[in-house]
Design a protein around this motif. Structure first.
Motif: not given
Length: 468
Positions: A114-121
């Motif tokens: 997704l754009q404009q959002a940070k991916r979390v794991e």
């Protein structure tokens, strides 16, 4: 649920009261309440270390049921806003929905970004203690769920913990759930009905049994000790085709039907097989159930559940109560959707007699045919009394002579002609309400068909095509 209060961290309390009791079953994997709580705390801490904090909007979509559940439960610990999305959507739609809620973080096990959002794991099996405790604010935004969009653009409905808590309490008043019981999680978490199952089980100390067969419920019932299940009418129809679907052959006792009107013959057959059968009138805005019918007790109308109130104004159902949502998320803020006096217009037509509610259909579904008001749901209910019809949706088709006329999309066990169907309907309906055409209901991935899509389809079809 008497051991709980609104300010209690429900999962933490269950881990103390019954630490070894099984909280969650996913296939062969079983987690006790203590193990689940440890995983939730580890999830919350890993998200915190990646920048997620109180009030953060976290979109979640994927196929891993354990991680999706942990993300829902961790929202109680870290006080972020859990925003589950339908992972079957194309990336463009996922992006549009995430933009609608001003998504700041997202988790997914799919190969997309997704754009404009940070991916979390996060790794739920990592041993990591949660270092910062956040006081539970029962009025703070806690989750968002999108409406189905079956009759308009999907809206982001914002809930707080108070909404979920009292939704579960009210359900318990009609459908008893004890810590020995098990509820099959057969609805997705991006649907308010799925989230409600989780909170009901958590507050009752019951077990969540995650469905494993992608809509084929019977193998899940056979392979577990499930006592409660939530179904849409099509799922009930499929179960009733199974020779072993009897209360004496299963642990299953309670069946809750929602999402659409259900053929009375299906309900009666389920009752005859020994099950307690309920149907529910609900909405995302009221945090799932609003009113419920217990069919085995012969209730002819929905009984309004505790912590909800309803009234009729100009023929429409207005709602309020502790389960009423905070508002719709739009342009970075929560927009109140209530009238100045605190009542919410459901957009449904209905009647109230004491504590009992009769629903008549959506106001914005009504159309005019030759000067007469046509309510599609009335025709749908009549069609569902036909023993061969499992699902029916009626929409308006433009007509030069009458303005608009009803046409029906049906799912039937065998081919039925327009003449056969209208002869059946004429026993219950005025001639002006008889569909001028019948079409086969297209397959759909959502819990209920989209009226908008069917309306568009109907107006591209010729009314001379009168057979399914």
């Amino acid at each position: 649920m008497s051991t709980h209060s609104l300010s209690t961290h429900a999962l933490q309390l269950q881990s103390q009261i019954r630490p070894e009791h099984i909280a969650l079953s996913i296939g062969q994997q079983q987690l006790s309440y203590q193990q689940l709580y440890v995983m939730v705390k580890a999830t919350a801490e890993q998200l915190r270390l990646q920048g997620v904090t109180q009030g953060s909007r976290v979109c979640c979509f994927g196929e891993d049921p354990l991680r999706m559940l942990l993300l829902q439960l961790a929202s109680l610990e870290l006080a972020y806003i859990f925003c589950p999305l339908n992972h079957h959507h194309p990336l463009s739609q996922l992006q549009a929905l995430s933009d609608t809620v001003n998504c700041q973080f997202y988790w997914s096990d799919l190969d997309c970004s997704l754009q404009q959002a940070k991916r979390v794991e996060f790794n739920p099996h990592q041993e990591l203690s949660y270092s910062v405790g956040i006081e539970l604010d029962s009025e703070a935004p806690m989750s968002m769920v999108f409406t189905s969009g079956s009759s308009g653009p999907p809206k982001a409905v914002v809930h707080c913990w108070r909404n979920h808590y009292y939704s579960a309490q009210g359900s318990q008043a009609m459908i008893p759930l004890k810590h020995q019981d098990q509820w099959l999680l057969s609805l997705p978490l991006y649907h308010i009905g799925g989230q409600a199952i989780v909170w009901r089980c958590l507050l009752a100390g019951a077990r969540i049994v995650v469905a494993q067969n992608k809509g084929r419920v019977f193998p899940d019932l056979l392979g577990s000790d499930t006592t409660h299940v939530s179904l849409v009418p099509t799922q009930l129809y499929r179960l009733l085709t199974q020779a072993k679907f009897w209360a004496h052959s299963l642990k299953l006792k309670h069946i809750l039907i929602g999402g659409a009107a259900c053929n009375d013959s299906l309900l009666e057959e389920a009752i005859s097989r020994g099950f307690q059968v309920y149907s529910s009138y609900g909405s995302s805005e009221m945090s799932s159930q609003i009113a419920t019918r217990h069919h085995r007790l012969g209730q002819s109308a929905y009984q309004i559940l505790p912590h909800r109130r309803a009234k009729i104004h100009q023929g429409e159902i207005y709602l309020r109560g502790k389960t009423l949502f905070l508002g719709y998320w739009k342009n970075g803020e929560i927009l109140k959707a209530c009238e100045p006096d605190g009542w919410f217009n459901s957009g449904d037509r209905g009647l109230i007699e004491g504590a009992h509610l009769h629903t008549l259909g959506r106001s914005n579904n009504m159309f005019i045919c030759a000067g007469e008001n046509i309510q599609p749901e009335e025709i749908e209910l009549a069609l569902l009394q036909h023993p061969m019809i499992n699902q029916a949706v009626v929409v308006a088709q433009q007509n030069r002579e009458y303005g608009q006329c009803p046409v029906a999309f049906i799912n039937a066990e065998q081919k039925l002609s327009k003449q056969q169907l209208n002869l059946f309907l004429r026993q219950q309906l005025a001639a002006i309400k008889l569909p001028i055409a019948y079409f086969e209901l297209p397959a759909h991935n959502s819990l209920k068909p989209s009226r908008n899509e069917l309306s568009t389809l109907a107006n591209h079809k010729s009314s001379c095509c009168d057979q399914c």
